[in-house]
Write a protein that holds these residues in place. Structure first.
Motif, mmCIF file in Angstrom:
data_model
loop_
_atom_site.group_PDB
_atom_site.id
_atom_site.type_symbol
_atom_site.label_atom_id
_atom_site.label_comp_id
_atom_site.label_asym_id
_atom_site.label_seq_id
_atom_site.Cartn_x
_atom_site.Cartn_y
_atom_site.Cartn_z
ATOM 1 N N ALA A 27 17.006 1.091 -4.472
ATOM 2 C CA ALA A 27 15.605 0.879 -4.105
ATOM 3 C C ALA A 27 14.694 1.050 -5.311
ATOM 4 C CB ALA A 27 15.205 1.844 -2.989
ATOM 5 N N GLN A 28 14.984 2.085 -6.117
ATOM 6 C CA GLN A 28 14.182 2.332 -7.315
ATOM 7 C C GLN A 28 14.266 1.159 -8.293
ATOM 8 O OE1 GLN A 28 12.188 4.976 -8.257
ATOM 9 N NE2 GLN A 28 11.751 3.960 -10.211
ATOM 10 N N VAL A 29 15.458 0.653 -8.518
ATOM 11 C CA VAL A 29 15.603 -0.434 -9.490
ATOM 12 C C VAL A 29 15.045 -1.743 -8.933
ATOM 13 C CG1 VAL A 29 17.935 -1.271 -8.907
ATOM 14 C CG2 VAL A 29 17.167 -1.294 -11.279
ATOM 15 N N TYR A 81 21.710 -4.989 8.502
ATOM 16 C CA TYR A 81 20.397 -4.545 8.970
ATOM 17 C C TYR A 81 20.176 -3.060 8.697
ATOM 18 C CZ TYR A 81 19.506 -9.059 11.105
ATOM 19 O OH TYR A 81 19.287 -10.408 11.291
ATOM 20 N N ASP A 82 21.235 -2.287 8.663
ATOM 21 C CA ASP A 82 21.098 -0.868 8.340
ATOM 22 C C ASP A 82 20.626 -0.703 6.895
ATOM 23 O OD1 ASP A 82 21.551 2.043 8.782
ATOM 24 O OD2 ASP A 82 23.095 1.737 7.261
ATOM 25 N N ILE A 83 21.254 -1.430 5.971
ATOM 26 C CA ILE A 83 20.824 -1.368 4.566
ATOM 27 C C ILE A 83 19.399 -1.899 4.440
ATOM 28 C CG2 ILE A 83 21.249 -2.306 2.255
ATOM 29 C CD1 ILE A 83 24.240 -2.267 2.906
ATOM 30 N N GLN A 84 19.089 -2.969 5.146
ATOM 31 C CA GLN A 84 17.742 -3.538 5.107
ATOM 32 C C GLN A 84 16.693 -2.495 5.504
ATOM 33 O OE1 GLN A 84 16.119 -5.744 8.433
ATOM 34 N NE2 GLN A 84 15.967 -7.579 7.140
ATOM 35 N N ALA A 85 16.943 -1.785 6.613
ATOM 36 C CA ALA A 85 15.983 -0.798 7.104
ATOM 37 C C ALA A 85 15.807 0.350 6.111
ATOM 38 C CB ALA A 85 16.436 -0.263 8.458
ATOM 39 N N GLN A 86 16.922 0.816 5.544
ATOM 40 C CA GLN A 86 16.829 1.925 4.592
ATOM 41 C C GLN A 86 16.087 1.493 3.319
ATOM 42 O OE1 GLN A 86 20.257 4.619 4.039
ATOM 43 N NE2 GLN A 86 21.342 3.375 5.558
ATOM 44 N N LEU A 87 16.352 0.274 2.858
ATOM 45 C CA LEU A 87 15.659 -0.214 1.663
ATOM 46 C C LEU A 87 14.164 -0.347 1.923
ATOM 47 C CD1 LEU A 87 18.026 -2.936 0.161
ATOM 48 C CD2 LEU A 87 17.394 -0.751 -0.870
ATOM 49 N N ALA A 88 13.797 -0.861 3.099
ATOM 50 C CA ALA A 88 12.378 -1.004 3.430
ATOM 51 C C ALA A 88 11.673 0.351 3.404
ATOM 52 C CB ALA A 88 12.226 -1.665 4.797
ATOM 53 N N VAL A 125 8.804 2.510 -12.785
ATOM 54 C CA VAL A 125 7.965 2.594 -11.591
ATOM 55 C C VAL A 125 8.072 4.010 -11.059
ATOM 56 C CG1 VAL A 125 7.591 1.781 -9.237
ATOM 57 C CG2 VAL A 125 8.260 0.163 -11.003
ATOM 58 N N ALA A 126 6.940 4.685 -10.930
ATOM 59 C CA ALA A 126 6.931 6.061 -10.430
ATOM 60 C C ALA A 126 6.739 6.050 -8.919
ATOM 61 C CB ALA A 126 5.812 6.856 -11.088
ATOM 62 N N PRO A 127 7.386 6.975 -8.187
ATOM 63 C CA PRO A 127 7.174 7.060 -6.742
ATOM 64 C C PRO A 127 5.703 7.285 -6.434
ATOM 65 C CG PRO A 127 9.016 8.446 -7.419
ATOM 66 C CD PRO A 127 8.336 8.001 -8.672
ATOM 67 N N GLU A 128 5.255 6.725 -5.308
ATOM 68 C CA GLU A 128 3.859 6.895 -4.911
ATOM 69 C C GLU A 128 3.610 8.342 -4.517
ATOM 70 O OE1 GLU A 128 2.393 5.033 -1.249
ATOM 71 O OE2 GLU A 128 0.995 3.961 -2.539
ATOM 72 N N GLN A 129 2.531 8.867 -4.982
ATOM 73 C CA GLN A 129 2.199 10.266 -4.691
ATOM 74 C C GLN A 129 1.465 10.369 -3.347
ATOM 75 O OE1 GLN A 129 3.334 12.733 -6.686
ATOM 76 N NE2 GLN A 129 4.322 11.090 -7.829
#
Length: 542
Positions: A365-367, A387-394, A538-542
């Motif tokens: 997800a980060q990359v 769909y499981d991977i899709q949901a987790q990535l979203a 890309v830094a995680p949103e705070q």
């Protein structure tokens, strides 16, 4: 068949790339006596135009003598491929017919009812006064009388015993790499609430083996016979009862295949039974489904052309199809798109197996967020695999603050969501599931894509597990390579098109290593040039 006229039957005003040489090679293969020609043609080579030229070589009714077959079939497993044919002016003489579910009745008050559930199906003895204007029967009659009848592979196989669509001189199968999977699907008996309308009234046993499964099927057959007798007493069926009757007919046909083979002394099909949950749904699969192709495919024509970018191994493909390699010719069409326009990039973050996914997926997800930032002005596609991977990535991408660019779909709205995304402007990213094939994202529809997981077959499937127990690992890796190559072709469709494909699962590199001997030279050139890209942070949103 008259292969000598293949060039005059080519529908485009001129040749592109390697098309002229491909037609020369196909013509030579048929002229030298091959009954079946495999054509390995990369994405963007114009397979549909080649297919039309081959179909045009079929004998016509005027050229045939009594008892000789004439004209041609064009068929493809992909519904979207048939849609592309319908939209292509160069292929306008391919007469398309689809299954009844794709047409609505035109009787007053029935215009929202598919033909498969219209009054002519529901009511015993009903005679439709305007059947000659019915869109389904009109298309069916037109295709039956046409020089080239076009249809999906499912419809083609279902009409194997049809008098309207009897044997023709030439059969052309586009996207033919999936033929083995279709044969397995055709031969598989699925028992579940969606296929057995009286499932809830049946005491489903915990299946102990093939013989037990056959006995349960015979029990279902008896119940279905009684239910058909009940339905036959009704002069008019409602929509639900019509659908139930269709389900029962399909169920009885499937069970008949299984029981006849199992009880026959000559039955040589190897079956495997899968029941993931105790007393739950059951699938019974043939390990050698090629026998189902004889009457549904090979008895339907004199000459065959099978086209695909991913017929990777002639001998293995022939074995899977029940063909002798010595009776089959293969033509390999080179890729003429510059390799620099179809680059692969290594952004692997680890393995995406079930054991490793919890650790690897957040890194992917980060990359992906970094790739999105690199391509901040263009649309992209993410192959999520499930769909499981899709949901987790979203969820993870939302945590990284990029959710405004992210779109996704579910099974029920897949086509609508895809169409909306393709029609949109801007830079949205589409999280897709099972869209590695039959998707045209030319030009700015998508300039980049990410493959999140190596598309291995499910080893929990009994048919897959049995083959691997027999040591068929080359088959396993080849299947994965086929899907990867298909995925890579989604975003580069023309000679001047370009796009970047990012590989996020390190198991993809294993696929390339283990299936290297089956890799087409034009894809090997891409693999040899794999490099690591420079990506912004890309830094995680705070």
């Amino acid at each position: 068949m008259f292969p000598s006229r293949i060039h005059e039957e080519f529908p485009a005003p001129g040749y592109r790339g390697a098309q002229e040489q491909a037609l020369n090679d196909i013509q030579a293969a048929f002229a030298e006596g091959a009954d079946i020609v495999l054509v390995q043609a990369p994405t963007g080579s114009g397979k549909s135009l080649l297919a039309r030229a081959i179909a045009g070589c079929a004998r016509t009714s005027v050229e045939s003598e009594e008892e000789q077959s004439y004209d041609a079939f064009y068929t493809t497993p992909q519904v979207s491929q048939l849609d592309d044919v319908a939209d292509d002016d160069l292929l306008e003489d391919l007469c398309i017919v689809r299954g009844k579910n794709n047409y609505n009745c035109i009787l007053p008050g029935q215009t929202d009812t598919p033909v498969s559930r219209a009054k002519c199906v529901r009511e015993s003895g009903f005679e439709c006064d305007i059947k000659n204007r019915c869109p389904y029967f009109t298309d069916r009659a037109t295709a039956a009388d046409s020089r080239i009848a076009a249809m999906t592979l499912a419809y083609f196989m279902q009409t194997a015993n049809s008098e309207l669509f009897g044997k023709r001189d030439v059969v052309v199968i586009d996207e033919a790499h999936g033929l083995g999977k279709w044969a397995e699907m055709y031969g598989t008996i699925s028992l579940s609430p969606t296929t057995v309308p009286f499932w809830e009234q049946v005491d489903v046993p915990d299946i102990k083996g093939l013989e037990h499964a056959v006995q349960f099927c015979e029990h279902l057959y008896s119940i279905s016979e009684r239910r058909l007798d009940e339905l036959s007493t009704k002069e008019v069926l409602n929509s639900k009862e019509t659908a139930e009757r269709e389900q029962i007919y399909r169920l009885r046909g499937d069970i008949s295949w299984l029981t006849a083979d199992f009880r026959s002394e000559d039955g040589d099909t190897e079956w495997v039974v899968n029941q993931p949950d105790d007393h739950g749904q059951i699938s019974i699969k043939p390990l050698n489904p090629e026998r189902y192709l004889k009457h549904t495919i090979w008895d339907r024509g004199n000459k065959f052309a099978l086209l695909s970018a991913t017929i990777l191994n002639k001998d293995a493909f022939c074995r899977k199809m029940g063909l002798s390699p010595s009776d089959v010719a293969m033509v390999k069409v080179p890729h003429t798109f510059p390799v620099e326009n179809r680059m692969l990039y290594d952004i692997t973050q680890g393995k995406m197996t079930l054991d490793d996914r919890d650790e690897t997926l957040p890194k992917i997800a980060q990359v992906i967020a970094q790739v999105m930032q690199k391509h901040r002005d263009t649309k992209g596609l993410i192959h999520c695999h499930s769909y499981d991977i899709q949901a987790q990535l979203a969820d993870r991408l939302a945590e990284l603050g990029v959710e405004e660019r992210v779109r996704q779909h579910r099974k029920e709205n897949r086509d609508a969501k895809l169409a909306d995304w393709k029609a949109s402007d801007g830079n949205d990213v589409f999280l897709s599931v099972k869209m590695e094939e039959a998707l045209d994202l030319s030009g700015d529809l998508a300039r980049w894509q990410v493959i999140c997981k190596a598309p291995y077959l499910n080893t929990g499937d009994s048919a897959v597990a049995t083959r691997l127990e027999d040591g068929r690992w080359n088959w396993y890796y080849r299947n994965a390579l086929e899907t990867v190559i298909q995925a890579c072709g989604r975003i580069i469709r023309t000679p001047d098109d370009y796009g970047a494909t990012y590989l996020a699962d390190s198991s993809l590199l294993d696929v390339f290593e283990n299936a290297e001997h089956d890799m087409p030279p034009w894809f090997e050139a891409q693999v040899e040039r794999i490099s690591k890209p420079n990506l912004p942070r890309v830094a995680p949103e705070q």
